[in-house]
Design an enzyme around this catalytic site. Structure first.
Site, PDB file in Angstrom:
ATOM      1  CB  SER A  65      -0.853  -0.012   1.271  1.00  0.00           C
ATOM      2  OG  SER A  65      -1.479   1.233   1.456  1.00  0.00           O
ATOM      3  CE1 TYR A  92      -3.825  -1.948   5.235  1.00  0.00           C
ATOM      4  CE2 TYR A  92      -3.205   0.311   4.704  1.00  0.00           C
ATOM      5  CZ  TYR A  92      -3.552  -0.964   4.300  1.00  0.00           C
ATOM      6  OH  TYR A  92      -3.617  -1.262   2.957  1.00  0.00           O
ATOM      7  CE  LYS A 139      -1.581  -4.472   3.488  1.00  0.00           C
ATOM      8  NZ  LYS A 139      -1.840  -5.691   2.718  1.00  0.00           N
TER       9      LYS A 139
HETATM   10  C1  UD1 Z   1      -6.664   5.759   3.000  1.00  0.00           C
HETATM   11  C2  UD1 Z   1      -5.659   5.370   4.005  1.00  0.00           C
HETATM   12  C3  UD1 Z   1      -4.493   4.762   3.296  1.00  0.00           C
HETATM   13  C4  UD1 Z   1      -4.944   3.592   2.455  1.00  0.00           C
HETATM   14  C5  UD1 Z   1      -5.981   4.104   1.488  1.00  0.00           C
HETATM   15  C6  UD1 Z   1      -6.547   3.016   0.625  1.00  0.00           C
HETATM   16  C7  UD1 Z   1      -5.905   7.005   5.830  1.00  0.00           C
HETATM   17  C8  UD1 Z   1      -5.241   8.104   6.576  1.00  0.00           C
HETATM   18  N1  UD1 Z   1      -5.239   6.525   4.778  1.00  0.00           N
HETATM   19  O1  UD1 Z   1      -6.100   6.748   2.197  1.00  0.00           O
HETATM   20  O2  UD1 Z   1      -3.561   4.327   4.230  1.00  0.00           O
HETATM   21  O3  UD1 Z   1      -3.850   3.080   1.774  1.00  0.00           O
HETATM   22  O4  UD1 Z   1      -7.052   4.678   2.213  1.00  0.00           O
HETATM   23  O5  UD1 Z   1      -7.385   2.173   1.360  1.00  0.00           O
HETATM   24  O6  UD1 Z   1      -6.981   6.581   6.185  1.00  0.00           O
HETATM   25  N2  UD1 Z   1     -12.086  12.659   2.176  1.00  0.00           N
HETATM   26  C9  UD1 Z   1     -13.003  13.690   2.243  1.00  0.00           C
HETATM   27  N3  UD1 Z   1     -14.287  13.395   2.600  1.00  0.00           N
HETATM   28  C10 UD1 Z   1     -14.702  12.119   2.883  1.00  0.00           C
HETATM   29  C11 UD1 Z   1     -13.753  11.059   2.811  1.00  0.00           C
HETATM   30  C12 UD1 Z   1     -12.445  11.374   2.458  1.00  0.00           C
HETATM   31  O7  UD1 Z   1     -12.661  14.837   1.992  1.00  0.00           O
HETATM   32  O8  UD1 Z   1     -15.876  11.931   3.202  1.00  0.00           O
HETATM   33  C13 UD1 Z   1     -10.706  12.951   1.719  1.00  0.00           C
HETATM   34  C14 UD1 Z   1      -9.606  12.555   2.682  1.00  0.00           C
HETATM   35  O9  UD1 Z   1      -9.309  13.576   3.555  1.00  0.00           O
HETATM   36  C15 UD1 Z   1      -8.473  12.282   1.695  1.00  0.00           C
HETATM   37  C16 UD1 Z   1      -9.165  11.826   0.421  1.00  0.00           C
HETATM   38  O10 UD1 Z   1     -10.517  12.208   0.558  1.00  0.00           O
HETATM   39  O11 UD1 Z   1      -7.794  13.470   1.408  1.00  0.00           O
HETATM   40  C17 UD1 Z   1      -9.128  10.327   0.230  1.00  0.00           C
HETATM   41  O12 UD1 Z   1      -9.545   9.705   1.439  1.00  0.00           O
HETATM   42  P1  UD1 Z   1      -9.656   8.137   1.607  1.00  0.00           P
HETATM   43  O13 UD1 Z   1     -10.453   7.585   0.497  1.00  0.00           O
HETATM   44  O14 UD1 Z   1     -10.082   7.891   3.009  1.00  0.00           O
HETATM   45  O15 UD1 Z   1      -8.191   7.625   1.350  1.00  0.00           O
HETATM   46  P2  UD1 Z   1      -6.808   8.093   1.991  1.00  0.00           P
HETATM   47  O16 UD1 Z   1      -7.007   8.760   3.285  1.00  0.00           O
HETATM   48  O17 UD1 Z   1      -6.035   8.810   0.959  1.00  0.00           O
END
Ligand code: UD1
Length: 323
Positions: free
Chosen positions: A116, A140, A144
């Protein structure tokens, strides 16, 4: 025809990998404890061993006649891993130890491992290459990294002249933000990541939330490298081809190399659903790095793989799959 064992093959990503491995001419056997996997996602003519990979004897028996393993079975929710670190170490690290032991006992030659982008933590630069420092920020991500070390160490031990076991040829794939669905019945049923969370909010008549608009990025929202699950599945087949054809020790980022901001994702969803989703800005979520985009030079050069699908494809296919 070679036979491959796919751990976690009833999961969201695993079900896509199962189809592509079969389409590549391989026989596929799945081991999945169905803790989150769904049997309905598995093609009817693929054998599923409904067991945990923590049972080394079961895995050893499943490896009879198997050339290689694609290892996806793991826990993957970052927040949950912070609350329950032992569970993550037991399942992800313990699972890898059990699998590698069984593979050594059975003399299984090839491994493709699901790693990841979480191994990088908050990267000091972007795009991020495979040689960048590994600084995971959650249990997590730590599991990995340890998984990658375990594979490397097991392969090194098996390459010693003193051992009679065949060498291990392996590739670790560091996934960036996986999204979309290859078919309407193969969507991501968990609501842990941005696109499923936005679609879920819309389903419930709520406004999707943007976690922070004051980041040092072009529009203030976080930037990620979203990769279509079908492109990711194709990368597994390319990696399986590589590890099967030569003895390798390889680590690849799997992304598009292009970043999209949360606001751009919201715009893509608005376009797909045919109306403004009315996203609202809220506070930052703790622990989110501003920008995480893959350097994809290595995987393009060494696997000849590159992503084919767009952010719109991911959103449209997720929407068609109901998430
Ligand atoms: C998350 C995990 C990462 C993992 C990846 C894939 C965290 C900190 N990181 O990445 O380790 O490898 O998933 O499973 O959890 N966001 C919004 N609104 C929402 C949901 C998310 O603005 O309702 C934003 C988050 O702040 C982020 C982006 O969308 O900037 C993507 O979020 P998310 O899909 O949760 O993935 P990551 O946090 O990048």
């Amino acid at each position: 025809m070679s036979r491959w064992l796919l751990t976690g093959g009833a999961g969201y990503i695993g079900a896509h990998v199962a189809r592509d491995l079969r389409a590549s001419g391989r026989e596929v056997v799945i081991i999945d404890d169905l803790s989150t996997g769904l049997i309905s996602r598995v093609p009817a003519d693929v054998t599923v061993i409904e067991e945990s990979i923590l049972d080394t004897d079961v895995v050893r028996r499943a490896l009879d006649g198997v050339t290689g393993v694609v290892h996806l079975a793991a826990k993957k929710a970052v927040g949950e891993s912070v609350d329950q670190p032992m569970l993550y170490y037991r399942e992800n690290v313990g699972g890898m130890v059990s699998l590698l032991q069984a593979m050594e006992d059975a003399g299984t030659r090839c491994l493709v491992y699901s790693s990841s982008a979480a191994v990088y933590g908050e990267p000091p630069w972007s795009p991020i290459s495979e040689d960048s420092p590994l600084q995971p920020l959650s249990p997590y991500g730590e599991t990995k990294v340890i998984g990658e070390w375990l594979v490397r160490d097991a392969a090194a031990a098996r390459s010693h002249a003193s051992t009679s076991v065949s060498p291990l040829s392996w590739a670790s794939l560091r996934y960036f933000n996986v999204a979309g669905a290859g078919a309407p019945d193969l969507g991501d049923t968990s609501v842990n990541n941005l696109i499923p969370m936005v679609l879920d909010a819309l389903d419930r008549g709520q406004a999707p939330q943007v976690f922070g608009t004051d980041y040092p990025t072009h529009d203030g929202s976080c930037v990620r490298d979203y990769i279509h699950v079908s492109d990711l599945a194709a990368a597994h087949v390319a990696a399986a081809d590589l590890v099967e054809s030569a003895e390798v020790a390889a680590v690849f980022n799997v992304g598009t190399g292009v970043g999209s901001s949360v606001l751009e994702v919201m715009a893509a969803v608005s376009e797909v659903v045919g109306r403004d989703v009315g996203a609202v800005a809220v506070q930052r979520r703790a622990g989110d790095p501003p920008e995480l985009v893959a350097s994809v030079d290595r995987i393009a050069a060494e696997l000849g793989w590159s992503a084919q699908r767009t952010l719109r494809d991911m959103v449209a296919s997720a929407y068609a799959a109901g998430r």
